[in-house]
Design a protein around this motif. Structure first.
Motif, PDB file in Angstrom:
ATOM      1  N   LEU A 231      11.244 -12.227 -41.534  1.00 49.21           N
ATOM      2  CA  LEU A 231      10.670 -11.115 -40.785  1.00 49.21           C
ATOM      3  C   LEU A 231       9.662 -10.348 -41.618  1.00 49.21           C
ATOM      4  N   GLY A 232       9.915 -10.207 -42.928  1.00 46.43           N
ATOM      5  CA  GLY A 232       8.934  -9.546 -43.785  1.00 46.43           C
ATOM      6  C   GLY A 232       7.610 -10.278 -43.824  1.00 46.43           C
ATOM      7  N   GLU A 233       7.646 -11.626 -43.799  1.00 48.37           N
ATOM      8  CA  GLU A 233       6.403 -12.394 -43.762  1.00 48.37           C
ATOM      9  C   GLU A 233       5.694 -12.256 -42.406  1.00 48.37           C
ATOM     10  N   LYS A 234       6.478 -12.196 -41.310  1.00 49.41           N
ATOM     11  CA  LYS A 234       5.872 -12.070 -39.986  1.00 49.41           C
ATOM     12  C   LYS A 234       5.197 -10.711 -39.813  1.00 49.41           C
ATOM     13  N   ILE A 235       5.770  -9.663 -40.430  1.00 48.50           N
ATOM     14  CA  ILE A 235       5.166  -8.335 -40.305  1.00 48.50           C
ATOM     15  C   ILE A 235       3.770  -8.320 -40.904  1.00 48.50           C
ATOM     16  N   LYS A 236       3.556  -9.091 -41.967  1.00 50.94           N
ATOM     17  CA  LYS A 236       2.245  -9.133 -42.615  1.00 50.94           C
ATOM     18  C   LYS A 236       1.217  -9.931 -41.806  1.00 50.94           C
ATOM     19  N   ASP A 237       1.697 -10.787 -40.890  1.00 46.90           N
ATOM     20  CA  ASP A 237       0.794 -11.608 -40.083  1.00 46.90           C
ATOM     21  C   ASP A 237       0.407 -10.834 -38.813  1.00 46.90           C
ATOM     22  N   ASP A 238      -0.897 -10.758 -38.524  1.00 45.94           N
ATOM     23  CA  ASP A 238      -1.354  -9.998 -37.361  1.00 45.94           C
ATOM     24  C   ASP A 238      -0.919 -10.629 -36.049  1.00 45.94           C
ATOM     25  N   SER A 239      -0.903 -11.945 -35.968  1.00 41.24           N
ATOM     26  CA  SER A 239      -0.551 -12.603 -34.704  1.00 41.24           C
ATOM     27  C   SER A 239       0.927 -12.464 -34.370  1.00 41.24           C
ATOM     28  N   LYS A 240       1.798 -12.405 -35.390  1.00 39.88           N
ATOM     29  CA  LYS A 240       3.240 -12.328 -35.160  1.00 39.88           C
ATOM     30  C   LYS A 240       3.796 -10.916 -35.346  1.00 39.88           C
ATOM     31  N   PHE A 241       2.918  -9.948 -35.507  1.00 40.52           N
ATOM     32  CA  PHE A 241       3.388  -8.589 -35.783  1.00 40.52           C
ATOM     33  C   PHE A 241       4.161  -7.970 -34.610  1.00 40.52           C
ATOM     34  N   SER A 272       5.509  -2.137 -42.167  1.00 43.11           N
ATOM     35  CA  SER A 272       5.045  -1.933 -40.787  1.00 43.11           C
ATOM     36  C   SER A 272       4.217  -0.651 -40.665  1.00 43.11           C
ATOM     37  N   ASN A 273       4.592   0.379 -41.425  1.00 43.50           N
ATOM     38  CA  ASN A 273       3.817   1.626 -41.393  1.00 43.50           C
ATOM     39  C   ASN A 273       2.413   1.411 -41.955  1.00 43.50           C
ATOM     40  N   SER A 274       2.320   0.672 -43.047  1.00 44.96           N
ATOM     41  CA  SER A 274       0.994   0.389 -43.616  1.00 44.96           C
ATOM     42  C   SER A 274       0.153  -0.447 -42.648  1.00 44.96           C
ATOM     43  N   HIS A 275       0.829  -1.398 -41.967  1.00 45.45           N
ATOM     44  CA  HIS A 275       0.114  -2.212 -40.980  1.00 45.45           C
ATOM     45  C   HIS A 275      -0.406  -1.336 -39.838  1.00 45.45           C
ATOM     46  N   ILE A 276       0.398  -0.369 -39.428  1.00 44.61           N
ATOM     47  CA  ILE A 276      -0.020   0.533 -38.353  1.00 44.61           C
ATOM     48  C   ILE A 276      -1.224   1.370 -38.791  1.00 44.61           C
ATOM     49  N   ARG A 277      -1.175   1.845 -40.011  1.00 41.06           N
ATOM     50  CA  ARG A 277      -2.311   2.635 -40.513  1.00 41.06           C
ATOM     51  C   ARG A 277      -3.594   1.807 -40.528  1.00 41.06           C
ATOM     52  N   ARG A 278      -3.443   0.572 -40.948  1.00 39.24           N
ATOM     53  CA  ARG A 278      -4.627  -0.295 -40.976  1.00 39.24           C
ATOM     54  C   ARG A 278      -5.159  -0.515 -39.566  1.00 39.24           C
ATOM     55  N   LEU A 279      -4.244  -0.730 -38.603  1.00 39.02           N
ATOM     56  CA  LEU A 279      -4.679  -0.918 -37.216  1.00 39.02           C
ATOM     57  C   LEU A 279      -5.346   0.343 -36.666  1.00 39.02           C
ATOM     58  N   MET A 280      -4.807   1.501 -37.044  1.00 42.76           N
ATOM     59  CA  MET A 280      -5.413   2.753 -36.590  1.00 42.76           C
ATOM     60  C   MET A 280      -6.831   2.907 -37.146  1.00 42.76           C
ATOM     61  N   ASN A 281      -6.991   2.563 -38.407  1.00 39.43           N
ATOM     62  CA  ASN A 281      -8.331   2.645 -39.009  1.00 39.43           C
ATOM     63  C   ASN A 281      -9.300   1.679 -38.337  1.00 39.43           C
ATOM     64  N   GLU A 282      -8.815   0.446 -38.078  1.00 34.21           N
ATOM     65  CA  GLU A 282      -9.673  -0.520 -37.396  1.00 34.21           C
ATOM     66  C   GLU A 282     -10.034  -0.044 -35.985  1.00 34.21           C
ATOM     67  N   LYS A 283      -9.057   0.562 -35.305  1.00 29.75           N
ATOM     68  CA  LYS A 283      -9.337   1.086 -33.968  1.00 29.75           C
ATOM     69  C   LYS A 283     -10.420   2.169 -34.026  1.00 29.75           C
ATOM     70  N   ALA A 284     -10.313   3.054 -35.023  1.00 33.14           N
ATOM     71  CA  ALA A 284     -11.312   4.122 -35.148  1.00 33.14           C
ATOM     72  C   ALA A 284     -12.696   3.543 -35.423  1.00 33.14           C
ATOM     73  N   THR A 285     -12.771   2.513 -36.302  1.00 32.94           N
ATOM     74  CA  THR A 285     -14.073   1.900 -36.589  1.00 32.94           C
ATOM     75  C   THR A 285     -14.655   1.222 -35.353  1.00 32.94           C
ATOM     76  N   HIS A 286     -13.802   0.530 -34.596  1.00 35.15           N
ATOM     77  CA  HIS A 286     -14.296  -0.146 -33.389  1.00 35.15           C
ATOM     78  C   HIS A 286     -14.772   0.868 -32.359  1.00 35.15           C
ATOM     79  N   GLU A 287     -14.050   1.964 -32.215  1.00 36.31           N
ATOM     80  CA  GLU A 287     -14.499   2.989 -31.282  1.00 36.31           C
ATOM     81  C   GLU A 287     -15.854   3.569 -31.708  1.00 36.31           C
ATOM     82  N   LYS A 288     -16.011   3.734 -33.018  1.00 34.69           N
ATOM     83  CA  LYS A 288     -17.286   4.237 -33.519  1.00 34.69           C
ATOM     84  C   LYS A 288     -18.407   3.235 -33.236  1.00 34.69           C
ATOM     85  N   GLU A 289     -18.115   1.931 -33.452  1.00 34.34           N
ATOM     86  CA  GLU A 289     -19.107   0.904 -33.155  1.00 34.34           C
ATOM     87  C   GLU A 289     -19.463   0.880 -31.667  1.00 34.34           C
TER      88      GLU A 289
END
Length: 579
Positions: A231-241, A272-289
């Motif tokens: 499960l720790g490996e799956k959390i790091k994978d975006d497709s299986k998160f 999982s929290n770090s993954h969420i932060r990364r997704l939030m940052n990516e979401k903000a960048t995409h919204e800006k784009e």
């Protein structure tokens, strides 16, 4: 006989033709001339008159498809032993009751007195199969048919007059009245059929629901070290998160978090929290784009509008120049003007094609970017929702663990306080016992009793008893045996003693009891009684033989005069001091 003498006037030739047609004969007059010229002998009926009676043998009672607007014509019905005459067509139809559900039984009234069951079968068997007939002595009966449709055919006979043979006697005539009858068998069969149809409908609906029901998700495995590492490996994978977050949330809801695996759960939550932060940052960048792309699109549209306005102005100027050139250069001729117009037209077409291609490219780029970003935003939003739920569950679990730890710490503090109080009480009792012999001098015989009392209070249950008695069981046995032998002053054999003790404990043996008695010679004594073959060993209780009761009484009086507290202790438990 002359034919003219046989001739007689016929008021209604159609009625005469109908009667002859029912008898299967060609419609002719008494003189031998045909009444209806359009009679077809191959069909056995005429086209210009009403059809044949449907109640005749070989034909159906009621036509298969008769319109309600056309009245049904009832004709005379001839049977083997009776004749049925139709009612007056001008009279209203006979009244009938409401049809019961699943009705197969009819009531037939107005039968002749001389009517038999065979006659009833002969009349109504033409309607359909008959199951049973219940005839009454009062000129009526009940007929139960095999099919429900047969009841409608039987109701067709309601109102007919019946005559047995050619007799005109009142007992041989009657007017039939056919009506619906309510029978329990019909109702039961109808209810069974309705239940069967309801079962079939439920089965069909269940099959439809099962076919359209989405498949159930796969079961989530329980927590283990191996599954935790995967499960720790799956959390790091975006497709299986998302799947990994769902498994983690299920483990937390099941309550599989404990002290041993708390570190593993903490690490998974952090990842999982770090993954969420990364997704939030990516979401903000995409919204800006997206916002930048929209602004760029608006800017491009403005530029296109400006270009179009300039082109329109240029085209207006060109037309004005062309008109001026036409006025000024009439001598140039029409050929030069046509060529100039063609060149201008070609240049304008090229510019329009270029602008159209640019617009199409911009639209395609925007269309490709928008669905990809929308799908990514949806997946990321779903992942964020899962993670928020997981974090909330983790926080609740951690709060519960904190509350449990606080309760256990409080219990430990209470236990430590109780332990300290007990230790202080034991120390105070020890000090009192040590100070007691120095302040109050007791006789030597009474001191061991007090010391034994203090030692019993201080001694823990783990140390056991000192002296020949090694356990509480042996002490209990000695007490029971001493009481038993005290009741038997002349002594008792070892078998008698064992038989008494085995009522209390079946595991006691004679060797054990004899060894225990032999360890205390000052309390128990063995004597021989009898002569010769009747010689027998008897055990007696001799614990009170060597005691000086007068001396004991003097010691008690002295102790009462010196220290009342000590005398009270001795008086409350004298047996323990003596022991």
């Amino acid at each position: 006989m002359d034919s003219n003498s046989l001739s007689m006037p016929i008021s209604d030739p159609n009625a005469w033709a109908t009667a002859m047609n029912n008898l299967g004969m060609a419609p002719i007059s008494l003189t031998g001339q045909p009444i209806m010229p359009d009679f077809d002998p191959s069909l056995g009926m005429m086209t210009g008159i009403a059809p044949m009676n449907p109640m005749m043998p070989g034909l159906g009672i009621v036509p298969t498809a008769v319109s309600q607007d056309i009245p049904i014509v009832k004709e005379i019905i001839h049977c083997k032993s009776c004749t049925l005459f139709p009612p007056n067509p001008n009279l209203p139809p006979p009244a009938t009751r409401e049809r019961p559900p699943g009705c197969k039984t009819v009531f037939v009234g107005g039968l002749p007195e001389n009517a038999t069951e065979q006659l009833i079968i002969e009349v109504f068997e033409q309607c359909g199969g008959i199951i049973a007939i219940r005839k009454s002595k009062k000129n009526f009966c009940h007929i139960r048919f095999a099919e429900e449709e047969t009841v409608d055919k039987a109701l067709f006979l309601s109102g007919y007059r019946i005559r047995l043979g050619s007799s005109t006697d009142k007992k041989d005539t009657g007017r039939l009245h056919v009506d619906f009858a309510q029978a329990r068998d019909d109702l039961y069969e109808w209810e069974c059929r309705q239940r069967m149809l309801a079962r079939e409908e439920r089965h069909r609906r269940r099959i439809e629901e099962d076919r359209f029901r989405p498949p159930s998700p796969p079961p989530i495995v329980h927590y283990s070290e191996h599954e935790c590492s995967q499960l720790g490996e799956k959390i790091k994978d975006d497709s299986k998160f998302p799947e990994a977050v769902r498994v983690l949330l299920t483990w937390v809801e099941r309550g599989e978090v404990n002290r041993r695996n708390a570190n593993n759960f903490y690490s998974m939550i952090q990842s999982s929290n770090s993954h969420i932060r990364r997704l939030m940052n990516e979401k903000a960048t995409h919204e800006k784009e997206m916002e930048d792309a929209k602004e760029k699109n608006i800017h491009n549209e403005e530029l296109m509008g400006i270009r179009r306005e300039e082109e329109m102005e240029m085209s207006d100027d060109d037309t004005e120049d062309a008109l001026e050139s036409k006025d000024s250069d009439d001598s140039a001729g029409p050929l030069a003007q046509v060529e100039a117009l063609k060149e201008e037209n070609d240049s304008l077409r090229c510019q329009l094609d270029a602008y159209r291609n640019e617009l199409e490219l911009l639209k395609q780029e925007q269309g490709k970017a928008q669905p990809q970003r929308s799908e990514e935003d949806a997946t990321r939003q779903q992942q964020l929702n899962f993670l928020q739920q997981a974090l909330q569950g983790m926080q609740k679990q951690l709060l519960k663990l904190r509350d449990d730890l606080k309760q256990r710490e409080m219990e430990l503090e209470k236990n430590s306080e109780d332990k300290q109080q007990l230790e202080s009480q034991i120390e105070s009792l020890k000090e009192q016992i040590q100070a007691f012999p120095t302040s109050h001098s007791l006789p030597e015989t009474a001191i061991p009793g007090v010391v034994s009392c203090s030692q019993e209070k201080e001694s823990s249950p783990e140390k056991g008893l000192s002296g020949p008695v090694k356990s509480e069981r042996e002490a209990l046995l000695l007490g029971i045996i001493s009481t038993f032998l005290h009741v038997h002053p002349f002594g008792a054999s070892i078998e008698y003693i064992c038989s008494y003790l085995q009522r209390l404990d079946t595991k006691i043996t004679t060797s054990e009891v004899e060894g225990l008695l032999a360890q205390l010679p000052s309390t128990f004594r063995m004597e021989l009684s009898g002569v010769g073959a009747s010689l027998e060993k008897r055990w007696k209780f001799c614990g009170f033989d060597a005691m000086d009761w007068g001396k004991i009484e003097e010691i008690e009086q002295k102790s009462n005069n010196q220290s009342p507290s000590c005398s009270e202790r001795l008086s409350t438990n004298p047996g323990r001091t003596i022991a």
